[in-house]
Design a protein around this motif. Structure first.
Motif, PDB file in Angstrom:
ATOM      1  N   HIS A 265       0.493  -1.207   0.095  1.00 50.16           N
ATOM      2  CA  HIS A 265      -0.267  -0.511  -0.053  1.00 50.16           C
ATOM      3  C   HIS A 265       1.029   1.047   0.136  1.00 50.16           C
TER       4      HIS A 265
ATOM      5  N   CYS B 135      -4.781   5.884   0.403  1.00 48.62           N
ATOM      6  CA  CYS B 135      -3.931   4.959  -0.545  1.00 48.62           C
ATOM      7  C   CYS B 135      -3.738   5.414  -1.908  1.00 48.62           C
TER       8      CYS B 135
ATOM      9  N   GLU C 266      -1.432   3.346  -3.715  1.00 44.47           N
ATOM     10  CA  GLU C 266      -0.575   2.370  -3.912  1.00 44.47           C
ATOM     11  C   GLU C 266      -1.509   1.882  -4.198  1.00 44.47           C
TER      12      GLU C 266
ATOM     13  N   CYS D 153      -3.444  -1.908  -4.753  1.00 47.75           N
ATOM     14  CA  CYS D 153      -3.147  -2.395  -3.258  1.00 47.75           C
ATOM     15  C   CYS D 153      -4.287  -3.684  -3.659  1.00 47.75           C
TER      16      CYS D 153
ATOM     17  N   HIS E 292      -9.292  -0.561  -2.679  1.00 44.41           N
ATOM     18  CA  HIS E 292      -7.479  -0.083  -3.112  1.00 44.41           C
ATOM     19  C   HIS E 292      -8.316   1.922  -2.676  1.00 44.41           C
TER      20      HIS E 292
ATOM     21  N   MET F  56     -10.021   2.796   1.334  1.00 41.13           N
ATOM     22  CA  MET F  56      -8.927   3.135   2.059  1.00 41.13           C
ATOM     23  C   MET F  56      -8.533   4.471   2.423  1.00 41.13           C
TER      24      MET F  56
END
Ligand SMILES: [Cu+2]
Length: 282
Positions: free
Chosen positions: A200, A235, A237, A239, A243, A246
Protein backbone atom coordinates in the motif's frame (compact mmCIF):
# COMPACT_ATOMS: atom_id res chain seq x y z
CA UNK A 1 -10.79 42.04 -49.42
CA UNK A 2 -11.06 38.49 -48.23
CA UNK A 3 -7.25 38.35 -47.93
CA UNK A 4 -7.27 41.44 -45.72
CA UNK A 5 -9.97 39.96 -43.51
CA UNK A 6 -8.00 36.70 -43.14
CA UNK A 7 -4.87 38.61 -42.17
CA UNK A 8 -6.84 40.64 -39.64
CA UNK A 9 -8.40 37.48 -38.16
CA UNK A 10 -5.02 35.80 -37.86
CA UNK A 11 -3.46 38.89 -36.25
CA UNK A 12 -6.31 39.10 -33.79
CA UNK A 13 -5.90 35.37 -33.15
CA UNK A 14 -2.19 35.74 -32.47
CA UNK A 15 -2.93 38.32 -29.78
CA UNK A 16 -4.72 35.68 -27.72
CA UNK A 17 -1.64 33.41 -27.47
CA UNK A 18 0.06 35.30 -24.62
CA UNK A 19 -3.27 35.57 -22.80
CA UNK A 20 -3.87 31.82 -23.10
CA UNK A 21 -0.33 31.19 -21.87
CA UNK A 22 -0.69 33.60 -18.96
CA UNK A 23 -4.05 32.20 -17.92
CA UNK A 24 -2.72 28.63 -18.11
CA UNK A 25 0.22 29.51 -15.90
CA UNK A 26 -2.13 31.37 -13.57
CA UNK A 27 -4.48 28.40 -13.46
CA UNK A 28 -1.66 26.08 -12.48
CA UNK A 29 -0.70 28.26 -9.56
CA UNK A 30 -3.79 29.99 -8.34
CA UNK A 31 -6.70 27.70 -9.15
CA UNK A 32 -8.93 26.66 -6.29
CA UNK A 33 -6.81 24.65 -3.89
CA UNK A 34 -8.40 22.62 -1.15
CA UNK A 35 -7.43 22.84 2.51
CA UNK A 36 -6.91 19.31 3.76
CA UNK A 37 -9.05 17.84 1.01
CA UNK A 38 -9.48 18.10 -2.76
CA UNK A 39 -12.07 20.50 -4.19
CA UNK A 40 -14.04 20.18 -7.45
CA UNK A 41 -12.07 21.25 -10.54
CA UNK A 42 -8.88 21.61 -8.56
CA UNK A 43 -5.94 21.93 -10.95
CA UNK A 44 -3.11 22.50 -8.51
CA UNK A 45 -1.95 20.93 -5.28
CA UNK A 46 -3.79 21.25 -2.00
CA UNK A 47 -2.76 24.10 0.29
CA UNK A 48 0.55 23.00 1.82
CA UNK A 49 0.70 22.82 5.61
CA UNK A 50 4.28 21.62 6.02
CA UNK A 51 7.54 23.16 4.88
CA UNK A 52 8.15 20.06 2.77
CA UNK A 53 4.79 20.39 0.97
CA UNK A 54 5.53 24.06 0.30
CA UNK A 55 8.97 23.21 -1.13
CA UNK A 56 7.40 20.57 -3.39
CA UNK A 57 4.83 23.10 -4.63
CA UNK A 58 7.48 25.75 -5.35
CA UNK A 59 9.65 23.18 -7.12
CA UNK A 60 6.68 22.15 -9.24
CA UNK A 61 5.83 25.76 -10.14
CA UNK A 62 9.48 26.35 -11.12
CA UNK A 63 9.41 23.26 -13.34
CA UNK A 64 6.21 24.47 -15.04
CA UNK A 65 7.86 27.80 -15.93
CA UNK A 66 10.99 25.99 -17.13
CA UNK A 67 8.87 23.68 -19.31
CA UNK A 68 6.96 26.68 -20.64
CA UNK A 69 10.22 28.46 -21.57
CA UNK A 70 11.60 25.36 -23.32
CA UNK A 71 8.33 24.77 -25.18
CA UNK A 72 8.21 28.40 -26.38
CA UNK A 73 11.86 28.21 -27.48
CA UNK A 74 11.21 25.04 -29.51
CA UNK A 75 8.00 26.51 -30.94
CA UNK A 76 9.99 29.61 -31.96
CA UNK A 77 12.61 27.48 -33.74
CA UNK A 78 9.93 25.53 -35.61
CA UNK A 79 8.12 28.71 -36.69
CA UNK A 80 11.42 30.30 -37.74
CA UNK A 81 12.24 27.25 -39.90
CA UNK A 82 8.76 27.23 -41.44
CA UNK A 83 8.81 30.94 -42.37
CA UNK A 84 12.48 31.51 -43.07
CA UNK A 85 13.31 28.28 -44.90
CA UNK A 86 10.07 27.61 -46.76
CA UNK A 87 10.30 27.02 -50.52
CA UNK A 88 9.27 30.62 -51.31
CA UNK A 89 11.96 32.33 -49.23
CA UNK A 90 14.63 29.69 -49.64
CA UNK A 91 14.29 28.06 -53.09
CA UNK A 92 17.70 26.33 -53.11
CA UNK A 93 18.17 24.51 -49.78
CA UNK A 94 21.63 23.92 -48.34
CA UNK A 95 22.83 20.29 -48.31
CA UNK A 96 24.93 20.11 -45.16
CA UNK A 97 24.01 17.37 -42.63
CA UNK A 98 26.31 18.12 -39.66
CA UNK A 99 27.19 21.10 -37.52
CA UNK A 100 29.53 20.21 -34.68
CA UNK A 101 29.00 23.42 -32.72
CA UNK A 102 25.21 23.02 -32.69
CA UNK A 103 25.45 19.32 -31.83
CA UNK A 104 27.74 20.01 -28.87
CA UNK A 105 25.42 22.79 -27.72
CA UNK A 106 22.23 20.70 -27.91
CA UNK A 107 23.90 17.97 -25.92
CA UNK A 108 25.48 20.10 -23.21
CA UNK A 109 22.67 22.60 -22.65
CA UNK A 110 20.01 19.94 -21.86
CA UNK A 111 22.51 18.17 -19.57
CA UNK A 112 23.06 21.43 -17.68
CA UNK A 113 19.29 21.99 -17.44
CA UNK A 114 18.77 18.45 -16.06
CA UNK A 115 21.56 18.91 -13.50
CA UNK A 116 20.03 22.24 -12.46
CA UNK A 117 16.69 20.46 -11.97
CA UNK A 118 18.28 17.54 -10.10
CA UNK A 119 19.88 19.70 -7.40
CA UNK A 120 16.64 20.98 -5.76
CA UNK A 121 15.06 17.58 -6.43
CA UNK A 122 17.71 15.69 -4.44
CA UNK A 123 17.64 18.37 -1.75
CA UNK A 124 13.91 17.69 -1.30
CA UNK A 125 14.49 13.93 -1.12
CA UNK A 126 17.20 14.39 1.47
CA UNK A 127 14.91 16.44 3.72
CA UNK A 128 12.01 14.03 3.29
CA UNK A 129 13.99 10.89 4.02
CA UNK A 130 16.15 12.50 6.69
CA UNK A 131 15.94 11.42 10.29
CA UNK A 132 15.32 14.49 12.48
CA UNK A 133 14.84 14.16 16.22
CA UNK A 134 11.16 13.26 16.51
CA UNK A 135 8.68 14.57 19.07
CA UNK A 136 6.58 11.47 18.55
CA UNK A 137 6.34 8.29 16.51
CA UNK A 138 3.30 6.68 14.97
CA UNK A 139 3.44 3.29 13.32
CA UNK A 140 1.09 2.84 10.40
CA UNK A 141 0.17 -0.58 9.02
CA UNK A 142 -1.58 -1.02 5.68
CA UNK A 143 -4.10 -3.83 5.39
CA UNK A 144 -6.36 -4.88 2.53
CA UNK A 145 -8.29 -2.59 2.85
CA UNK A 146 -7.90 -0.33 5.87
CA UNK A 147 -5.15 1.24 7.93
CA UNK A 148 -4.19 0.56 11.50
CA UNK A 149 -2.25 2.91 13.74
CA UNK A 150 -0.02 2.17 16.71
CA UNK A 151 0.94 4.79 19.26
CA UNK A 152 3.90 3.43 21.22
CA UNK A 153 4.07 3.95 24.96
CA UNK A 154 5.86 7.18 25.93
CA UNK A 155 5.89 9.44 29.00
CA UNK A 156 2.92 11.37 27.57
CA UNK A 157 0.82 8.23 27.09
CA UNK A 158 0.18 5.90 24.19
CA UNK A 159 0.59 2.16 24.10
CA UNK A 160 -2.56 1.55 22.09
CA UNK A 161 -3.59 0.56 18.58
CA UNK A 162 -6.70 1.05 16.49
CA UNK A 163 -8.01 0.43 12.98
CA UNK A 164 -9.30 3.13 10.66
CA UNK A 165 -11.98 1.89 8.29
CA UNK A 166 -13.76 3.94 5.67
CA UNK A 167 -16.97 5.69 6.73
CA UNK A 168 -18.98 5.86 3.53
CA UNK A 169 -21.80 7.93 5.06
CA UNK A 170 -19.65 10.97 5.82
CA UNK A 171 -18.52 13.76 3.46
CA UNK A 172 -16.13 14.32 1.72
CA UNK A 173 -17.10 11.09 0.03
CA UNK A 174 -14.61 8.20 0.23
CA UNK A 175 -12.26 10.33 2.33
CA UNK A 176 -13.62 9.72 5.84
CA UNK A 177 -12.76 7.04 8.36
CA UNK A 178 -14.36 5.87 11.60
CA UNK A 179 -11.17 6.55 13.60
CA UNK A 180 -8.57 9.20 12.84
CA UNK A 181 -4.87 9.54 13.41
CA UNK A 182 -4.42 12.51 15.76
CA UNK A 183 -1.20 14.51 16.12
CA UNK A 184 -0.23 17.77 17.83
CA UNK A 185 0.41 20.89 15.73
CA UNK A 186 3.99 22.09 15.20
CA UNK A 187 5.60 18.81 16.32
CA UNK A 188 7.89 16.56 14.33
CA UNK A 189 5.93 13.37 13.77
CA UNK A 190 7.87 10.40 12.56
CA UNK A 191 5.68 7.94 10.69
CA UNK A 192 6.89 4.38 10.33
CA UNK A 193 4.98 2.58 7.63
CA UNK A 194 4.62 -1.09 6.83
CA UNK A 195 1.97 -3.46 5.47
CA UNK A 196 0.44 -6.71 6.62
CA UNK A 197 -0.44 -8.24 3.26
CA UNK A 198 0.26 -6.44 -0.03
CA UNK A 199 1.94 -3.15 -0.90
CA UNK A 200 0.00 0.00 0.00
CA UNK A 201 1.12 3.61 0.22
CA UNK A 202 0.39 6.08 2.99
CA UNK A 203 -0.08 9.51 1.47
CA UNK A 204 -1.16 12.92 2.74
CA UNK A 205 -1.11 15.56 -0.04
CA UNK A 206 -1.25 18.60 2.27
CA UNK A 207 1.88 17.35 4.06
CA UNK A 208 3.74 16.50 0.84
CA UNK A 209 3.90 13.02 2.32
CA UNK A 210 3.84 9.72 0.46
CA UNK A 211 5.65 6.52 1.28
CA UNK A 212 5.10 2.90 0.33
CA UNK A 213 3.84 0.41 2.89
CA UNK A 214 5.71 -2.78 2.09
CA UNK A 215 5.20 -6.09 3.92
CA UNK A 216 8.27 -7.11 5.92
CA UNK A 217 9.80 -3.68 5.69
CA UNK A 218 9.61 -0.53 7.81
CA UNK A 219 9.67 2.69 5.82
CA UNK A 220 9.96 6.02 7.52
CA UNK A 221 9.16 9.62 6.76
CA UNK A 222 8.28 12.61 8.91
CA UNK A 223 6.16 15.73 8.88
CA UNK A 224 5.59 18.83 10.98
CA UNK A 225 2.10 20.24 10.42
CA UNK A 226 1.97 24.02 10.85
CA UNK A 227 -1.81 24.36 10.98
CA UNK A 228 -4.57 22.65 12.90
CA UNK A 229 -7.28 20.94 10.89
CA UNK A 230 -8.50 17.70 9.42
CA UNK A 231 -6.53 16.37 6.51
CA UNK A 232 -7.52 13.68 4.05
CA UNK A 233 -5.41 11.31 2.00
CA UNK A 234 -5.79 7.97 0.27
CA UNK A 235 -3.90 4.75 -0.25
CA UNK A 236 -1.67 5.57 -3.20
CA UNK A 237 -0.42 2.19 -4.35
CA UNK A 238 -2.89 -0.01 -6.23
CA UNK A 239 -3.47 -2.80 -3.70
CA UNK A 240 -6.53 -4.65 -4.86
CA UNK A 241 -10.29 -4.54 -5.14
CA UNK A 242 -10.97 -1.95 -2.44
CA UNK A 243 -7.89 0.21 -3.01
CA UNK A 244 -10.11 3.26 -3.48
CA UNK A 245 -11.88 2.61 -0.16
CA UNK A 246 -9.04 2.88 2.36
CA UNK A 247 -8.77 6.63 3.01
CA UNK A 248 -6.45 8.28 5.50
CA UNK A 249 -7.55 10.97 7.94
CA UNK A 250 -5.15 12.94 10.13
CA UNK A 251 -6.47 15.43 12.65
CA UNK A 252 -3.90 18.07 13.68
CA UNK A 253 -4.83 19.55 17.06
CA UNK A 254 -3.40 21.73 19.83
CA UNK A 255 -1.04 20.24 22.43
CA UNK A 256 -3.81 20.32 25.01
CA UNK A 257 -6.37 18.62 22.76
CA UNK A 258 -3.77 16.02 21.87
CA UNK A 259 -3.07 15.24 25.52
CA UNK A 260 -6.80 14.81 26.13
CA UNK A 261 -7.18 12.59 23.07
CA UNK A 262 -4.25 10.44 24.24
CA UNK A 263 -5.98 9.90 27.57
CA UNK A 264 -9.30 8.96 25.94
CA UNK A 265 -7.64 6.79 23.33
CA UNK A 266 -5.87 4.77 26.02
CA UNK A 267 -9.20 3.60 27.40
CA UNK A 268 -11.04 3.46 24.08
CA UNK A 269 -8.55 1.46 22.03
CA UNK A 270 -6.76 -1.86 22.46
CA UNK A 271 -3.36 -2.01 24.14
CA UNK A 272 -0.31 -2.97 22.10
CA UNK A 273 2.06 -5.55 23.57
CA UNK A 274 0.66 -4.95 27.08
CA UNK A 275 1.59 -1.30 26.77
CA UNK A 276 5.25 -1.98 26.16
CA UNK A 277 7.18 0.39 23.94
CA UNK A 278 8.61 -0.73 20.61
CA UNK A 279 12.05 -1.03 22.20
CA UNK A 280 10.76 -3.20 25.04
CA UNK A 281 8.58 -5.31 22.76
CA UNK A 282 11.55 -6.15 20.62
CU1 LIG B 1 -3.93 -0.02 -0.27
Amino acid sequence: MRGMRTVRTITRGLWTIPFIGASLAGTLQASAAGFGQPVPWEMSRQIPVTENARDILNFEIGLHWLSLAISLFVLGLILWCIFRFGEKRNPSPSRFTHNTAIEVAWTIVPVLILVAVAIPSFRLLRTQLGDPKADMIVKVIGHAWYWSYEYPQTEQGGGFTFDANIDEDKQPRLLQTDNEMVVPVGKIVKVQVTAADVIHSWAMPAFGFKIDAVPGRLNQMWFRAEKEGTFHGQCSELCGQRHAYMPIVVRVVSDQAYAEWLKDAKTKYAAIDNGKSFAEAR
